[in-house]
Design a protein around this motif. Structure first.
Motif, PDB file in Angstrom:
ATOM      1  N   THR A   1      -4.407   9.815  -3.824  1.00  0.00           N
ATOM      2  CA  THR A   1      -5.098   9.606  -4.926  1.00  0.00           C
ATOM      3  C   THR A   1      -6.427   8.976  -4.727  1.00  0.00           C
ATOM      4  N   LEU A   2      -6.488   8.059  -3.968  1.00  0.00           N
ATOM      5  CA  LEU A   2      -7.909   7.326  -3.569  1.00  0.00           C
ATOM      6  C   LEU A   2      -8.876   8.563  -3.129  1.00  0.00           C
TER       7      LEU A   2
ATOM      8  N   ASN B   1       0.929  -1.155  -0.041  1.00  0.00           N
ATOM      9  CA  ASN B   1       0.001  -0.055   0.131  1.00  0.00           C
ATOM     10  C   ASN B   1       0.719   1.235   0.038  1.00  0.00           C
ATOM     11  N   PHE B   2       2.161   1.240   0.677  1.00  0.00           N
ATOM     12  CA  PHE B   2       2.789   2.267   0.714  1.00  0.00           C
ATOM     13  C   PHE B   2       4.069   2.307  -0.331  1.00  0.00           C
ATOM     14  N   TRP B   3       3.959   1.610  -1.229  1.00  0.00           N
ATOM     15  CA  TRP B   3       4.969   1.699  -2.298  1.00  0.00           C
ATOM     16  C   TRP B   3       4.254   2.058  -3.694  1.00  0.00           C
TER      17      TRP B   3
ATOM     18  N   THR C   1     -16.079   7.444  -6.660  1.00  0.00           N
ATOM     19  CA  THR C   1     -17.212   6.689  -7.055  1.00  0.00           C
ATOM     20  C   THR C   1     -17.092   5.098  -7.000  1.00  0.00           C
ATOM     21  N   PHE C   2     -15.768   4.754  -7.638  1.00  0.00           N
ATOM     22  CA  PHE C   2     -15.683   3.054  -7.786  1.00  0.00           C
ATOM     23  C   PHE C   2     -15.674   2.661  -6.078  1.00  0.00           C
TER      24      PHE C   2
ATOM     25  N   THR D   1       5.607   6.035   0.210  1.00  0.00           N
ATOM     26  CA  THR D   1       4.798   7.054  -0.035  1.00  0.00           C
ATOM     27  C   THR D   1       3.384   6.999   0.262  1.00  0.00           C
ATOM     28  N   THR D   2       2.789   7.917   0.419  1.00  0.00           N
ATOM     29  CA  THR D   2       1.378   8.103   0.773  1.00  0.00           C
ATOM     30  C   THR D   2       0.751   8.512  -0.246  1.00  0.00           C
TER      31      THR D   2
END
Length: 136
Positions: free
Chosen positions: A28-29, A8-10, A37-38, A22-23
């Motif tokens: 982005t999410l 998740n952090f790569w 929406t997704f 990185t976060t």
């Protein structure tokens, strides 16, 4: 589980994993409207499916326990067996039919034919529509 959390952090660049912490994935999410929406549609679908299955499963479980107590194991197996039909079970079933002591060789022996030594081994995964069997 730890690997999923670390991933998740790569980052990914050109479909390759970049091992920089990185976060950005979470930013982005949280900021892109398509991701939101997704995510909300997926969450809504998961909740609806869960509620639907509970509405169906609860009465079935109630009737099995309340009225068909004697056949509880049979009904439980009948409800669970469709979910157990994975690759391993298919391979075991084919081995039971096509193996040296399988159904086909036993049927040939009962018809008076000598054991032909039929032994079929799949050369590709059984899930592909073009599975090829090599018979020896």
């Amino acid at each position: 589980m730890v690997a999923l959390i670390v991933l998740n952090f790569w980052q990914t660049a050109n479909y390759k994993i970049v091992r920089d912490w990185t976060t950005l994935n979470y930013v982005t999410l949280a900021t892109e409207s398509a991701c939101i929406t997704f995510f909300l549609c997926s969450l809504l679908m998961a909740i609806l499916v869960s509620v639907f299955l509970v509405v169906i499963a609860w009465p079935i479980a109630f009737f099995v326990v309340r009225f068909w107590r004697r056949y509880k194991l049979i009904f439980s197996l009948l409800l669970a067996v469709p979910f157990l039909s994975g690759e391993v079970l298919r391979l075991i079933a084919l081995q039971g039919m096509l193996g040296p002591t399988g159904l086909i060789n036993c049927a040939l022996l009962r018809m008076g034919r000598p054991r032909c030594g039929l032994s079929c081994i799949p050369t590709r995964p059984l899930s592909s529509p073009s599975s090829i069997f090599t018979c020896r």
